[in-house]
Scaffold this motif. Structure first.
Motif, PDB file in Angstrom:
ATOM      1  N   ASP A 318      81.446 -26.921 -42.537  1.00  0.00           N
ATOM      2  CA  ASP A 318      81.544 -27.015 -41.081  1.00  0.00           C
ATOM      3  C   ASP A 318      80.881 -25.838 -40.379  1.00  0.00           C
ATOM      4  N   GLY A 320      78.328 -23.362 -38.940  1.00  0.00           N
ATOM      5  CA  GLY A 320      76.918 -23.267 -38.580  1.00  0.00           C
ATOM      6  C   GLY A 320      76.426 -21.843 -38.621  1.00  0.00           C
ATOM      7  N   SER A 321      77.213 -20.941 -38.025  1.00  0.00           N
ATOM      8  CA  SER A 321      76.830 -19.523 -38.022  1.00  0.00           C
ATOM      9  C   SER A 321      78.075 -18.681 -37.775  1.00  0.00           C
ATOM     10  N   ARG A 383      73.949 -17.582 -43.164  1.00  0.00           N
ATOM     11  CA  ARG A 383      74.484 -18.123 -41.901  1.00  0.00           C
ATOM     12  C   ARG A 383      75.209 -17.030 -41.099  1.00  0.00           C
ATOM     13  N   GLU A 405      82.851 -14.168 -34.413  1.00  0.00           N
ATOM     14  CA  GLU A 405      82.678 -15.446 -33.703  1.00  0.00           C
ATOM     15  C   GLU A 405      82.112 -16.460 -34.692  1.00  0.00           C
ATOM     16  N   VAL A 407      80.782 -20.223 -35.210  1.00  0.00           N
ATOM     17  CA  VAL A 407      80.242 -21.388 -34.500  1.00  0.00           C
ATOM     18  C   VAL A 407      80.114 -22.528 -35.506  1.00  0.00           C
ATOM     19  N   ASN A 409      79.213 -26.513 -36.764  1.00  0.00           N
ATOM     20  CA  ASN A 409      78.072 -27.410 -36.566  1.00  0.00           C
ATOM     21  C   ASN A 409      78.279 -28.365 -35.392  1.00  0.00           C
ATOM     22  N   ASN A 410      79.540 -28.644 -35.055  1.00  0.00           N
ATOM     23  CA  ASN A 410      79.810 -29.547 -33.931  1.00  0.00           C
ATOM     24  C   ASN A 410      79.865 -28.827 -32.588  1.00  0.00           C
ATOM     25  N   GLY A 411      79.574 -27.526 -32.594  1.00  0.00           N
ATOM     26  CA  GLY A 411      79.551 -26.755 -31.360  1.00  0.00           C
ATOM     27  C   GLY A 411      80.835 -26.012 -31.050  1.00  0.00           C
ATOM     28  N   SER A 412      81.922 -26.295 -31.760  1.00  0.00           N
ATOM     29  CA  SER A 412      83.184 -25.582 -31.537  1.00  0.00           C
ATOM     30  C   SER A 412      83.043 -24.116 -31.971  1.00  0.00           C
ATOM     31  N   THR A 413      83.772 -23.255 -31.286  1.00  0.00           N
ATOM     32  CA  THR A 413      83.742 -21.830 -31.636  1.00  0.00           C
ATOM     33  C   THR A 413      85.164 -21.305 -31.798  1.00  0.00           C
TER      34      THR A 413
END
Length: 478
Positions: A318, A320-321, A383, A405, A407, A409-413
């Protein structure tokens, strides 16, 4: 300017730190050790013994042990990991001290002095513990009380020297555990040898010239060797002084002494209100016993990452970064953006947080090359990015501060700030049972379960021991 003035250092004209250290070693008795210092010291002893076992089959120690066995010599003390072989005390100390620091899992001296960088003083236990354990075998039998007196004397001398020296010692590239650790090992060995008078003071001069270790070797096999050499050099200095070898009797002081040359000076505002044993550093400001086998500056961030991935059930695929923000006190020494092996991983925020992202832990197994070099670890590290945070920097270096922080892949943080009362430190110490569990984790696969429990019990009852040579036998595999 007077000819005997060092233009590159700020030291008092008539400091007497060497004499104060020597007087402390000569005079301190077991009865003068506070109960709190004995209790914490027993925890540090237990932790250190577990770390000797953990490092006994590490490549840094096994190479040194093979060299020591090939070299041979007088049978003073057991050679770690060598099935009953004994070697000269300094050589035994080199191997044992290196093993104790091999996983970078040994405790850290705490400072609340604004002149210092929190977490960047010294690893205080392994050098004096190594020296005391080796010399106890050579001189034995040594009782648990005499052993703890020597160990805690070395711990105190090492820590005060580290506390009083300017933090530029570390900032300019010295590794304190290799440099200041030499004095801890020397003081412990000198106490057991009952050195006094000029011999004791000459030994400080020898130790001051032996002290070495530079930070370019962080993330390599040579970093733990710094602690091994500190242990060896401290023992060597004590044995040479006992034979009458001479050196400067005021080697910590003056324009060309250790404080001036290695540290650019000393914090005189501290030395006017403190002395050796006043207070005992192991009690105040205290010591941190590490829950993770890596640089202590990463520990609050590891705890925060565990909290985030567990609370929000974040799965590896899940992510992204991840952005890790911190000040220069963390980002400078924790310097590897992508760790290629287990040694580099100990000084990489990207590596330790990748371990947590993948397994929700960062233990001994995660700090093995097979795991660090796996495709999943190498991909996850890429990542993650670190960022210098000027707001964190402006708060100073008296605490280890960072934020994360994540982040998806679905944009949630998800994110937060690391707890400044990091786990393992004096404000949030490991419980006694957690220390014992750490010894079990260090020893698993090397010692039998019954021998692990015997080691823990012997450490816990150290003051009742008639001969601490038993500890040296219990840390040996088989």
């Amino acid at each position: 300017m007077a000819i005997q003035q060092n233009p590159f250092a700020e030291v008092p004209a008539h400091s007497t730190i060497t004499e104060a250290a020597a007087a402390f070693i000569e005079s301190v008795t077991f009865e003068q050790i506070p109960d709190d210092a004995l209790n914490i010291g027993t925890r540090c002893l237990m932790d250190g013994l577990g770390l000797f076992v953990a490092g006994s089959n590490h490549e840094t120690a096994t190479i040194l042990a093979q060299m020591a066995a090939d070299q041979g010599g007088r049978a003073d003390a057991l050679l770690l990991g060598a099935d009953g072989v004994k070697v000269p005390s300094p050589i035994a100390a080199r191997v044992l001290g290196t093993a104790g620091h091999a996983h970078d899992w040994d405790d850290s001296q705490v400072s609340v002095d604004p002149d210092h960088v929190y977490g960047l003083l010294t690893h205080p236990t392994i050098p004096p513990l190594t020296a005391a354990l080796v010399m106890a075998q050579q001189l034995g039998p040594v009782t648990g009380k005499d052993f703890m007196l020597a160990f805690l004397t070395g711990f105190e001398v090492e820590s005060k020297i580290s506390e009083w020296m300017y933090s530029q010692h570390y900032k300019r590239g010295f590794h304190s555990s290799g440099t200041v650790g030499t004095f801890g090992a020397y003081a412990a060995a000198a106490k057991l040898l009952k050195l006094n008078g000029d011999q004791l003071r000459h030994g400080f001069g020898l130790a001051a010239s032996f002290a070495a270790g530079i930070r370019c070797n962080f993330g390599t096999m040579t970093k733990p060797l710094h602690v091994g050499r500190a242990s060896e050099n401290g023992v060597t200095a004590a044995l040479m002084a006992a034979k009458g070898f001479t050196a400067d009797k005021h080697a910590l002081d003056g324009p060309w002494g250790f404080f001036a040359v290695h540290g650019g000076g000393l914090t005189t505002h501290k030395t006017t209100v403190e002395n050796f044993g006043q207070p005992w550093t192991i009690v105040s400001p205290g010591v941190s016993i590490k829950p993770y086998p890596c640089g202590v500056l990463t520990h609050p961030t590891i705890d925060l990452m565990i909290k985030l991935v567990v609370e929000h059930d974040i799965q590896p695929d899940d992510i992204g970064s991840v952005i890790i923000r911190a000040g220069s006190n963390i980002l400078n020494p924790i310097r590897y953006p992508v760790a290629s092996n287990h040694l580099e991983a100990k000084f990489s925020l990207q590596a330790v947080l990748s371990m947590v992202a993948l397994t929700r832990q960062a233990g001994k197994l995660e700090f093995e090359d097979d795991f660090v070099q796996s495709a999943a670890m190498q991909a996850m590290q890429r990542r993650m990015k670190t960022q210098f945070d000027p707001e964190i920097e402006a708060k100073g270096f008296d605490k280890m501060r960072s934020s994360i922080e994540i982040v998806l892949n679905n944009g949630s943080t998800f994110g937060g700030d690391a707890d400044e009362r990091y786990r393992g430190g004096p404000e949030f110490p490991l419980t006694d049972n957690e220390v014992k569990d750490k010894v079990r984790a260090c020893s698993k696969g090397t010692l039998t379960p019954s021998n692990i429990e015997a080691l823990i019990d012997s450490a816990a009852t150290i003051l009742d021991q008639d001969d601490v040579g038993l500890l040296a036998r219990l840390i040996q595999a088989g």
